[in-house]
Design an enzyme around this catalytic site. Structure first.
Site, short mmCIF file in Angstrom:
data_model
loop_
_atom_site.label_atom_id
_atom_site.label_comp_id
_atom_site.label_asym_id
_atom_site.label_seq_id
_atom_site.Cartn_x
_atom_site.Cartn_y
_atom_site.Cartn_z
N ASP A 175 0.67 -1.00 0.04
CA ASP A 175 0.06 0.07 -0.05
C ASP A 175 0.96 1.38 -0.09
OD1 ASP A 175 -2.54 1.45 0.29
OD2 ASP A 175 -1.73 1.78 2.39
N ASP A 234 -0.15 5.24 0.93
CA ASP A 234 -0.42 6.24 1.99
C ASP A 234 -0.27 5.59 3.21
OD1 ASP A 234 -0.93 7.98 -0.06
OD2 ASP A 234 -2.94 7.28 -0.36
N ASP A 238 -1.26 -0.27 6.18
CA ASP A 238 -1.84 0.51 7.67
C ASP A 238 -3.20 0.39 7.75
OD1 ASP A 238 -3.06 3.56 6.77
OD2 ASP A 238 -2.18 2.45 5.10
#
Length: 241
Positions: free
Chosen positions: A7, A9, A185
Site C-alpha cells: 500500500d 499512503d 496500514d
C-alpha cells in the site's frame, strides 16, 4: 513468482498523497472554492479512516479540477509535487524493506486506492515497476492532445477491489505467484491482507492493529526509528531457504 505488495499512503509514505495533492491544486488555483472543498475533503478523510468512505464520491470531487486539462501538463505538475512534497516523506525503513525484497528476488507491486496520476510517479521514484491504482478517464487518445475527463474507470483498487484488481493483473501476466506478502496500514485493506500468504501491518490504524494482534500478523511501526527492515527480517524469509 514471489510478490511483495505495498500500500502507499501511511505505509510507504508518511501521510496521504491525495490529501497533499488537494492542497497543491488549491495553491495552483485549480479549485475555486477552496474552503468548501477542504471542508468536504476532511469529512471524507474521516469517513475513510472509519471504513465508510464512498470512493466514487471522493473521486468525483477530487478529480473534477483535472477536467479538460492536458495529461502532459498535469504530469509535469505531479512530477514537481512528488519531488517537493512526497519523496521527502517516504519512510527510511520503506526504502530498506523494498531493497530487501529486491535482493530476495521478489516482484514488487504498488497497489493503492489513490489515482494513477499520483501513484505511478511515486512508484517510479521508489523503483517499483508494477502499479495498480484508480484509473482516470482520458479523452482524445494518448497523444499530446489527451485530456482528463475528470472521471475514473474500471474496478477501484479499494477495499475488496484490491483483491479483484490483483487477480485481474495476475491473469494478464499469466502467472500464479508462489508466495504473496502485503504491507498496509489500513482497516480498508483487510480483504487483501486476509487474501495473501503473509500480511504485514505497517503503522496500523486501531482496527488493523487489533486484527493483527488477534491473528498474529507481523507488525512494523515505521514512525519509530528502531523498526528498520533488513533482508533477514523479511516475512516469509524461510520460504527462500
Amino acid at each position: 513468482m514471489r510478490l511483495a505488495l505495498f500500500d502507499l499512503d501511511d505505509t510507504l509514505l508518511d501521510g496521504d498523497c491525495s490529501d497533499r495533492w488537494n492542497l497543491w491544486m488549491i495553491e495552483q488555483g485549480w479549485i475555486s472554492d477552496a474552503e468548501a472543498f477542504m471542508a468536504r475533503a476532511e469529512q471524507m478523510h474521516k469517513a475513510y479512516h472509519a471504513g465508510k468512505l464512498k470512493l466514487q464520491e471522493y473521486l468525483a470531487m477530487t478529480l473534477a479540477p483535472l477536467r479538460g486539462r492536458r495529461v502532459k501538463d498535469v504530469q509535469k505538475e505531479v512530477e514537481r509535487f512528488v519531488a517537493m512534497h512526497l519523496q521527502p516523506r517516504i519512510f527510511e525503513q520503506a526504502w530498506a524493506c523494498l531493497e530487501a525484497h529486491r535482493q530476495a528476488g521478489d516482484t514488487l507491486v504498488l497497489i493503492s486506492a489513490s489515482s494513477r496520476h499520483l501513484v505511478e510517479p511515486i512508484a517510479t521514484t521508489l523503483g517499483i515497476e508494477h502499479v495498480l491504482a484508480v484509473e482516470l478517464s482520458v479523452e482524445h487518445g494518448i497523444n499530446e492532445y489527451a485530456r482528463y475527463t475528470g472521471g475514473s474507470e474500471g474496478i477501484f483498487s479499494y477495499r475488496g477491489g484490491k483483491v479483484l484488481r490483483l487477480k485481474q493483473w495476475l491473469a494478464e501476466q499469466q502467472v500464479i505467484p508462489s508466495h504473496t506478502t502485503f504491507y498496509s496500514d489500513s482497516r480498508n485493506d483487510l480483504p487483501l491482507l486476509q487474501y495473501v500468504d503473509c500480511p504485514v501491518a505497517v503503522n496500523p490504524d486501531p482496527v488493523l492493529a487489533e486484527v493483527a494482534s488477534v491473528e498474529g500478523w507481523r507488525r512494523l511501526d515505521w514512525r519509530t526509528p528502531t523498526s528498520a527492515s533488513s533482508p533477514n527480517a523479511l516475512p516469509g524469509k524461510s520460504a527462500h531457504v
